[in-house]
Scaffold this active site. Structure first.
Site, short mmCIF file in Angstrom:
data_model
loop_
_atom_site.label_atom_id
_atom_site.label_comp_id
_atom_site.label_asym_id
_atom_site.label_seq_id
_atom_site.Cartn_x
_atom_site.Cartn_y
_atom_site.Cartn_z
N ALA A 35 0.81 -1.22 0.00
CA ALA A 35 0.00 0.00 0.00
C ALA A 35 0.84 1.26 0.00
O ALA A 35 0.61 2.20 -0.78
CB ALA A 35 -0.94 -0.01 1.21
N GLU A 36 1.84 1.31 0.87
CA GLU A 36 2.64 2.54 1.00
C GLU A 36 3.51 2.76 -0.23
O GLU A 36 3.64 3.89 -0.72
CB GLU A 36 3.50 2.48 2.26
CG GLU A 36 2.70 2.36 3.56
CD GLU A 36 2.35 0.91 3.91
OE1 GLU A 36 1.66 0.70 4.92
OE2 GLU A 36 2.76 -0.02 3.15
N TYR A 167 -7.71 -1.42 6.52
CA TYR A 167 -7.85 -2.56 7.42
C TYR A 167 -7.65 -3.88 6.69
O TYR A 167 -8.20 -4.10 5.61
CB TYR A 167 -9.23 -2.54 8.07
CG TYR A 167 -9.52 -3.73 8.94
CD1 TYR A 167 -8.78 -3.98 10.09
CD2 TYR A 167 -10.55 -4.63 8.60
CE1 TYR A 167 -9.04 -5.09 10.88
CE2 TYR A 167 -10.82 -5.72 9.39
CZ TYR A 167 -10.06 -5.95 10.52
OH TYR A 167 -10.32 -7.05 11.31
N ASP A 258 -5.16 2.90 -2.97
CA ASP A 258 -3.85 3.55 -2.90
C ASP A 258 -3.73 4.60 -3.99
O ASP A 258 -3.14 5.67 -3.77
CB ASP A 258 -2.74 2.51 -3.04
CG ASP A 258 -2.83 1.41 -2.01
OD1 ASP A 258 -3.28 1.68 -0.88
OD2 ASP A 258 -2.45 0.26 -2.32
#
Length: 317
Positions: A35-36, A167, A258
């Site tokens: 995700a990051e 989540y 994202d």
């Protein structure tokens, strides 16, 4: 050198994708995932400076991760190599035309050993925005402490914090997530969540308006609620704005959230007003769902207008 626009950290993984059921065999294609790192790539493609920090394995998958991030222009100077831990792997199978199934092999990965000391120097160098997700603190006790420390240190240094709840039920329960993420949101300027995630940063079972009002009281100034095919709502102290989705043929939903975040933050870096930031977020989300891979289809700045007024099946000549 000046500080990057975006600083983020977490687990970058290798994604192995199958066009059909994994049990039936067949070829796999290798991709960068996480995700990051997806957000960092999306921001970098639009011309902003993005830095990603984490721990990667000393194996070939770790080398692949770093090569892919460098190729995208993402700064990785603060990354540590860990010879004793593997790279996290993610297997995706196109189980039906409308269903993608994911399997993780990430327990004990290099990223799970992330600790506060990995973040001290990158955060001290500064950034215009620190981006966090709810995935990293679920990886391990040390990663959880590192995330808490980074949020507190950034807020104390005047660096705005963006928290995407993101989540993952396979990593922790909703109760465990809420116990960590609700306090974390108190350090954030921007909170991003899907409609069914929002109560993880507040009172369980509370409605959206109550949760948003509580976040405002705690210092958050923007709450973005992702609504899937219905777009998103943006709450600020000035009111609520809605953005719809662009009409595209969806082929792969992985990475869409994202992409939305990357688009919004890019608009923030460019000084766009709220409607402009939301339009860019929706545009990147459309690019993400209409191309395969976590971040491969994200646009470069010159391509942002490609989907404006297009028709399905268009050919640009």
């Amino acid at each position: 050198m000046t500080a990057p626009d975006l600083l983020t950290f977490g687990e970058a993984m290798v994604s192995l994708r199958s066009a059909g059921p994994l049990a039936a065999g067949g070829s796999l294609t290798m991709h960068l995932a996480g995700a990051e790192s997806n957000v960092a790539v999306g921001v970098a493609r639009l011309g902003h400076r993005a830095a990603w920090v984490g721990r990667v394995s000393g194996d070939e998958f770790g080398e692949y991760t770093l090569r892919q991030l460098r190729a995208e222009g993402v700064e990785v100077a603060g990354v540590s190599r860990d010879a004793d831990r593997p790279t996290g792997l993610m297997f995706l199978e196109q189980r039906t035309a409308d269903l993608t199934r994911v399997q993780y092999h990430r327990a004990g990965s290099a990223a799970s050993a992330l600790r506060v000391d990995d973040l001290r120097a990158p955060l001290a160098a500064g950034a215009r925005m620190l981006h966090l997700t709810g995935i990293t603190p679920a990886l391990s006790d040390t990663a959880r402490e590192a995330t808490r420390w980074a949020a507190e240190a950034a807020a104390a240094a005047g660096i705005p914090v963006c928290l995407d709840v993101n989540y993952r039920a396979r990593l922790w329960s909703r109760e465990s997530a809420r116990a960590v993420l609700a306090p974390l949101a108190g350090h954030a300027a921007i909170v991003i969540a899907s409609a069914d995630e929002l109560d993880l940063v507040g009172e369980p079972g509370a409605d959206e308006s109550t949760l948003v009002a509580d976040l405002f009281r705690r210092g958050v100034h923007t709450v973005l609620v992702k609504l899937g095919a219905d777009g998103a709502r943006a709450h600020t102290p000035d009111g609520v704005q809605h953005v719809g989705t662009l009409t595209v043929t969806a082929v792969d939903p992985v990475g869409a959230g994202d992409a939305f975040t990357a688009g919004y933050l890019s608009g923030w870096f460019d000084g766009l007003d709220l409607p402009g930031r939301l339009r860019r977020a929706a545009t990147l989300g459309a690019f993400a769902v209409s191309t395969r891979g976590d971040c491969e289809g994200l646009p470069r700045r010159a391509e942002l207008s490609l989907l404006e007024g297009h028709e399905t099946g268009s050919v640009l000549r």
